[in-house]
Design a protein around this motif. Structure first.
Motif, short mmCIF file in Angstrom:
data_model
loop_
_atom_site.label_atom_id
_atom_site.label_comp_id
_atom_site.label_asym_id
_atom_site.label_seq_id
_atom_site.Cartn_x
_atom_site.Cartn_y
_atom_site.Cartn_z
N ALA A 1 0.83 -1.21 0.00
CA ALA A 1 0.00 0.00 0.00
C ALA A 1 0.86 1.26 0.00
O ALA A 1 0.55 2.24 -0.69
CB ALA A 1 -0.92 -0.01 1.21
N GLY A 2 1.95 1.25 0.78
CA GLY A 2 2.83 2.40 0.82
C GLY A 2 3.42 2.72 -0.54
O GLY A 2 3.47 3.88 -0.96
N ALA A 3 3.85 1.67 -1.25
CA ALA A 3 4.42 1.88 -2.58
C ALA A 3 3.37 2.40 -3.56
O ALA A 3 3.64 3.26 -4.39
CB ALA A 3 5.01 0.56 -3.08
N ALA A 4 2.13 1.88 -3.46
CA ALA A 4 1.07 2.28 -4.38
C ALA A 4 0.58 3.70 -4.11
O ALA A 4 0.22 4.43 -5.04
CB ALA A 4 -0.10 1.31 -4.28
N LEU A 5 0.60 4.12 -2.84
CA LEU A 5 0.04 5.41 -2.47
C LEU A 5 1.10 6.49 -2.26
O LEU A 5 0.77 7.63 -1.94
CB LEU A 5 -0.79 5.25 -1.19
N GLY A 6 2.35 6.11 -2.43
CA GLY A 6 3.42 7.10 -2.34
C GLY A 6 3.65 7.63 -0.95
O GLY A 6 3.80 8.85 -0.74
N THR A 7 3.67 6.73 0.03
CA THR A 7 3.88 7.13 1.42
C THR A 7 4.91 6.22 2.05
O THR A 7 5.10 5.08 1.58
CB THR A 7 2.54 7.06 2.20
N PRO A 8 5.64 6.64 3.10
CA PRO A 8 6.65 5.80 3.72
C PRO A 8 6.09 4.47 4.20
O PRO A 8 4.94 4.38 4.66
CB PRO A 8 7.14 6.66 4.90
N THR A 9 6.90 3.43 4.11
CA THR A 9 6.47 2.09 4.50
C THR A 9 7.14 1.60 5.77
O THR A 9 6.90 0.46 6.19
CB THR A 9 6.76 1.09 3.37
N ASP A 10 7.96 2.44 6.41
CA ASP A 10 8.65 2.04 7.63
C ASP A 10 7.79 2.35 8.86
O ASP A 10 8.19 3.11 9.74
CB ASP A 10 10.01 2.73 7.73
N ARG A 11 6.60 1.79 8.90
CA ARG A 11 5.65 2.04 9.97
C ARG A 11 4.78 0.79 10.12
O ARG A 11 4.67 -0.01 9.19
CB ARG A 11 4.79 3.26 9.64
N PRO A 12 4.16 0.60 11.29
CA PRO A 12 3.35 -0.61 11.48
C PRO A 12 2.06 -0.60 10.67
O PRO A 12 1.52 -1.65 10.34
CB PRO A 12 3.04 -0.61 12.98
#
Length: 251
Positions: free
Chosen positions: A58-69
């Motif tokens: 989801a982070g990659a698709a929505l352009g947001t950081p993925t280093d979060r729970p």
């Protein structure tokens, strides 16, 4: 985590001597109850969270950081009966949007595909967006869909889910494809199956008492993958007479 898993675990509990309706009768009652609502166009806005295996996707698709729970944002579920569904996702700190669409049995994604969103749409559509025919035809269409997922519709049992008794259509063994229907209301409760890539999915329909959606849509829809929750969508605002453009559902 253990406590949450225990609360949501399958609690199989056959009622001694209780009569359990056959699968066809359960599905017929379910589609009949749904058909009586006379729904045509639905739009539900709500909060959205991706967790576990879906955070990076989801982070990659929505352009947001993925280093979060979790990745949290907004979701919109749009339905045109029969069989057209769309789910849109966005996040406040993202620079992209993603959508999953199904119409006429054909699916596509706008933006980068998020598997948990695609699964949500692919199962919500045949279960909650059926219509335009007589009850027998609707029942047979749903039964055929479940059978393609491996659900043995000739087998039934009873279990508890979310504090309620539910009919279970399919083999009762853990990990087998199953479709659950709340016993008292004949509303969809849960769908479990394994796809062709050997990924186990569990779609849960929770709480039909919300003022936002009433009995026509569950307050919360969850998508679990491999025993972990991947997506949770909670309705905050619903419109059962929404005006939805045809272009939203172009397959």
């Amino acid at each position: 985590m253990k406590r949450a898993a225990a609360l949501l675990a399958v609690l199989v509990s056959f009622a001694a001597g209780a009569y359990v309706l056959p699968g066809g009768s359960i599905l017929r009652r379910m589609v009949a109850e749904r058909d009586e609502l006379k729904l045509s166009s639905l739009r539900v806005e709500g909060s959205l969270s991706f967790s576990g295996p879906a955070v990076k996707e989801a982070g990659a698709a929505l352009g947001t950081p993925t280093d979060r729970p979790e990745v949290q944002g907004d979701g919109v579920l749009s339905i045109r009966v029969p069989g057209r569904c769309r789910f849109d996702a966005s996040v406040p700190d993202g620079n992209a949007r993603a959508a999953a669409i199904q119409a006429g049995g054909r699916r596509r994604a706008e933006g980068t595909e998020v598997p948990s969103m695609s699964v949500l749409v692919s199962q919500v559509c045949p279960i909650l967006a059926a219509g335009g025919g007589n009850v027998q035809d609707l029942k047979e269409a749903l039964q055929q869909h479940l059978q393609t997922l491996g659900v043995e519709t000739g087998r039934t049992g009873l279990a508890r889910f979310g504090g309620e008794v539910a009919y279970v259509i399919g083999e009762m063994a853990e990990g087998r494809p199953q479709f659950w229907v709340y016993k008292d209301s004949f509303r969809p409760a849960r769908l479990r199956y394994t796809d062709t890539a050997n990924t186990a999915w569990d779609i849960r329909f929770l709480d039909y008492t919300s003022p936002a959606t009433g009995e026509w849509m569950p307050r919360t829809i969850e998508v679990w993958r491999g025993g972990q929750r991947a997506l949770r969508f909670t309705a905050l605002k619903g419109d059962s007479r929404a005006t939805l453009a045809d272009k939203l559902f172009t397959p």
